[in-house]
Design an enzyme around this catalytic site. Structure first.
Site, PDB file in Angstrom:
ATOM      1  N   HIS A  44       0.834  -1.196   0.000  1.00  0.00           N
ATOM      2  CA  HIS A  44       0.000   0.000   0.000  1.00  0.00           C
ATOM      3  C   HIS A  44       0.876   1.257   0.000  1.00  0.00           C
ATOM      4  O   HIS A  44       2.094   1.194   0.139  1.00  0.00           O
ATOM      5  CB  HIS A  44      -0.935  -0.012   1.209  1.00  0.00           C
ATOM      6  CG  HIS A  44      -1.994  -1.075   1.130  1.00  0.00           C
ATOM      7  ND1 HIS A  44      -2.973  -1.219   2.083  1.00  0.00           N
ATOM      8  CD2 HIS A  44      -2.227  -2.042   0.208  1.00  0.00           C
ATOM      9  CE1 HIS A  44      -3.760  -2.236   1.759  1.00  0.00           C
ATOM     10  NE2 HIS A  44      -3.322  -2.745   0.627  1.00  0.00           N
ATOM     11  N   GLU A  46       1.318   3.703   2.126  1.00  0.00           N
ATOM     12  CA  GLU A  46       2.086   4.006   3.328  1.00  0.00           C
ATOM     13  C   GLU A  46       3.374   3.186   3.371  1.00  0.00           C
ATOM     14  O   GLU A  46       4.436   3.679   3.757  1.00  0.00           O
ATOM     15  CB  GLU A  46       1.250   3.718   4.583  1.00  0.00           C
ATOM     16  CG  GLU A  46      -0.022   4.553   4.679  1.00  0.00           C
ATOM     17  CD  GLU A  46      -1.236   3.855   4.094  1.00  0.00           C
ATOM     18  OE1 GLU A  46      -2.328   4.029   4.639  1.00  0.00           O
ATOM     19  OE2 GLU A  46      -1.075   3.133   3.079  1.00  0.00           O
ATOM     20  N   CYS A  80      -1.403  -1.391   7.499  1.00  0.00           N
ATOM     21  CA  CYS A  80      -0.516  -0.227   7.402  1.00  0.00           C
ATOM     22  C   CYS A  80      -0.407   0.496   8.733  1.00  0.00           C
ATOM     23  O   CYS A  80       0.639   1.086   9.056  1.00  0.00           O
ATOM     24  CB  CYS A  80      -1.025   0.731   6.323  1.00  0.00           C
ATOM     25  SG  CYS A  80      -0.889   0.051   4.658  1.00  0.00           S
ATOM     26  N   ALA A 150     -19.904   8.902 -28.698  1.00  0.00           N
ATOM     27  CA  ALA A 150     -19.592   9.957 -29.664  1.00  0.00           C
ATOM     28  C   ALA A 150     -20.837  10.200 -30.500  1.00  0.00           C
ATOM     29  O   ALA A 150     -21.533   9.250 -30.889  1.00  0.00           O
ATOM     30  CB  ALA A 150     -18.435   9.545 -30.561  1.00  0.00           C
ATOM     31  N   TRP A 172     -16.514   6.213 -38.008  1.00  0.00           N
ATOM     32  CA  TRP A 172     -15.852   6.964 -36.945  1.00  0.00           C
ATOM     33  C   TRP A 172     -16.439   8.370 -36.881  1.00  0.00           C
ATOM     34  O   TRP A 172     -16.335   9.140 -37.813  1.00  0.00           O
ATOM     35  CB  TRP A 172     -14.349   7.037 -37.191  1.00  0.00           C
ATOM     36  CG  TRP A 172     -13.669   5.703 -37.086  1.00  0.00           C
ATOM     37  CD1 TRP A 172     -13.037   5.018 -38.083  1.00  0.00           C
ATOM     38  CD2 TRP A 172     -13.547   4.896 -35.921  1.00  0.00           C
ATOM     39  NE1 TRP A 172     -12.542   3.828 -37.615  1.00  0.00           N
ATOM     40  CE2 TRP A 172     -12.840   3.725 -36.286  1.00  0.00           C
ATOM     41  CE3 TRP A 172     -13.977   5.037 -34.594  1.00  0.00           C
ATOM     42  CZ2 TRP A 172     -12.547   2.709 -35.385  1.00  0.00           C
ATOM     43  CZ3 TRP A 172     -13.682   4.022 -33.701  1.00  0.00           C
ATOM     44  CH2 TRP A 172     -12.970   2.891 -34.091  1.00  0.00           C
ATOM     45  N   GLU A 286     -19.903   1.843 -23.016  1.00  0.00           N
ATOM     46  CA  GLU A 286     -19.595   2.443 -24.309  1.00  0.00           C
ATOM     47  C   GLU A 286     -20.692   2.252 -25.356  1.00  0.00           C
ATOM     48  O   GLU A 286     -20.524   2.663 -26.501  1.00  0.00           O
ATOM     49  CB  GLU A 286     -18.264   1.901 -24.844  1.00  0.00           C
ATOM     50  CG  GLU A 286     -17.046   2.503 -24.160  1.00  0.00           C
ATOM     51  CD  GLU A 286     -15.808   2.488 -25.052  1.00  0.00           C
ATOM     52  OE1 GLU A 286     -15.945   2.393 -26.278  1.00  0.00           O
ATOM     53  OE2 GLU A 286     -14.695   2.594 -24.496  1.00  0.00           O
TER      54      GLU A 286
END
Length: 343
Positions: A44, A46, A80, A150, A172, A286
Site C-alpha cells: 500500500h 504508506e 498499514c 460519440a 468513426w 460504451e
C-alpha cells in the site's frame, strides 16, 4: 495532502479493487518520502512511502500525510497502521475515513491508542473526488458508472441501418485523438460494457491498443446468445463476461464467464449487482444507444463523457439524452468533449 493526491493518481487502473492511495512523509517542512498504492496485491501507499525514506531515524520526527485512513486489518498485505506504529511516526494527517467495513475508523483508533496524533479531514472534498470510484463501491454497493459515446453534430450515435449494410466498416464520428483518449480511459477502469448490437455491428475489441495499460474486463449484454465465435470479444485476449437469459450451459463457450439476467425486469441494477460480486469498482459503458439510455432512464450513472464530432448523418440512431452538471467542456482537436456529473 495535495501532493499525496497528485501521486496517488499514478495507481489509476492498477490498484482496483483497492483504492489508489497517496502518502507523503514530511520532516522539518521537507518531503523525505512518498509513495502510492502498488498494483493489486502489492504494498500500500504508506508502505511504499516509508520504504522510500533513506534515513529511517527521521521517521520518529516526521508527519505522514495520507489520502485515506490507513488499513487496520490483514488482507493481501499486513495492516498499514501497524507499520506506522512500528516506526514511531508521531503524527498522521488523513484526508478522509475509509468506509470499508474492515477499516471504518479502526485504523485511526489503533493509531491514537498507540499515542500517535491523528488529524482527519484535510482536503476532504478533494480526497473524496479522487477516491470516488472506491467510495461509490463501498457506500452505494455498486461500481462507479461512466457513460461514454460519440455523436454527430445532429445528435446521431450511428448511421441509418441501410447505410451500415452497404458499408459494414465502423463509422468513426470522433477523431483519432479522441479515440486515443478513449483507450486511456479504458486503461483506467476495471470493466467495459456494451450491448449485443454494438458487437454485431462494429465487432469491437474493447481493449487498450493505442495507449499503455491493462485492458478492462469485457462485459457484453447478449440476451439470446446471438454473438458467434468469430467476433473479437471471443478472441481470448483478455477476460470476457457475457450476461444472458440463456440457461443452457451447452451453448456457453469455453473460457468465457456467463451470468444470468432476468430481462423481464430492469437489467441495470442486476448488472451492477453482478459486477459488485466480482469486485468491479468501476465500469465504462460504451454503447449502444439502448444500453446507455437504460442506465440514464433509471438514473444509474455517475459521469457521462460525450464527444461531438464534425460530421452529420441526417438520419440514423439517435444519441442518448442526459442531463447533469457540466464539469468539463473542451476541444480534442476538431471534436468537442463535454463531461457531465450526476449530482
Amino acid at each position: 495532502m495535495s501532493r499525496a493526491i497528485e501521486i496517488a493518481r499514478n495507481g489509476r487502473g492498477t490498484t482496483a479493487p483497492n483504492p489508489m492511495v497517496g502518502a507523503v512523509l514530511v520532516y522539518d517542512k521537507k518531503i523525505i518520502g512518498e509513495g502510492f498504492t502498488s498494483p493489486y496485491g502489492g504494498p500500500h501507499a504508506e508502505v511504499n512511502a516509508i520504504g522510500s525514506v533513506a534515513d529511517k531515524t527521521l521517521l520518529k520526527q516526521s508527519t505522514l500525510y495520507v489520502t485515506l485512513e490507513p488499513c487496520s486489518h490483514f488482507g493481501k498485505t499486513p495492516p498499514c497502521a501497524d507499520l506506522i506504529i512500528v516506526h514511531h511516526i508521531p503524527k498522521v494527517v488523513i484526508g478522509l475515513l475509509d468506509p470499508h467495513e474492515k477499516v471504518a475508523g479502526q485504523g485511526i483508533d489503533k493509531l491514537r491508542n498507540a499515542g500517535i496524533e491523528v488529524i482527519v479531514g484535510v482536503l476532504e472534498a478533494e480526497c473524496r473526488e479522487h477516491h470516488k470510484r472506491f467510495l461509490t463501491f463501498q457506500e452505494k454497493k455498486r461500481p462507479y458508472i461512466i457513460l461514454k459515446w460519440a455523436q454527430t453534430t445532429d445528435a446521431f450515435i450511428a448511421p441509418d441501418t441501410a447505410e451500415r449494410t452497404e458499408n459494414p466498416e465502423p463509422f468513426w464520428i470522433s477523431n483519432s485523438y479522441s479515440r486515443q483518449l478513449t483507450h486511456k480511459w479504458r486503461s483506467e477502469e476495471q470493466a467495459i460494457l456494451v450491448g449485443t448490437n454494438t458487437v454485431l455491428e462494429d465487432n469491437p475489441k474493447l481493449d487498450v491498443r493505442i495507449w499503455t495499460g491493462k485492458s478492462p474486463l469485457r462485459v457484453v449484454l447478449d440476451r439470446n446468445l446471438r454473438i458467434t465465435g468469430e467476433y473479437h470479444v471471443f478472441d481470448g485476449s483478455h477476460p470476457t463476461l457475457i450476461l444472458t437469459q440463456v440457461k443452457e450451459a451447452s451453448r456457453y463457450r469455453k473460457d468465457i464467464d456467463y451470468r444470468l439476467l432476468d430481462f423481464s425486469k430492469d437489467v441495470t441494477a442486476q448488472i451492477c449487482s453482478i459486477l459488485q460480486e466480482n469486485n468491479v469498482i468501476s465500469v465504462l459503458v460504451e454503447g449502444g444507444a439502448q444500453t446507455l439510455q437504460g442506465f440514464i432512464d433509471v438514473d444509474l450513472w455517475d459521469e457521462a463523457r460525450i464527444f461531438t464530432g464534425t460530421s452529420s448523418f441526417k438520419k440514423g440512431i439517435k444519441a442518448p439524452k442526459v442531463s447533469g452538471k457540466l464539469v468539463v467542456s473542451t476541444h480534442i482537436g476538431s471534436d468537442t468533449l463535454k463531461i457531465y456529473s450526476n449530482d
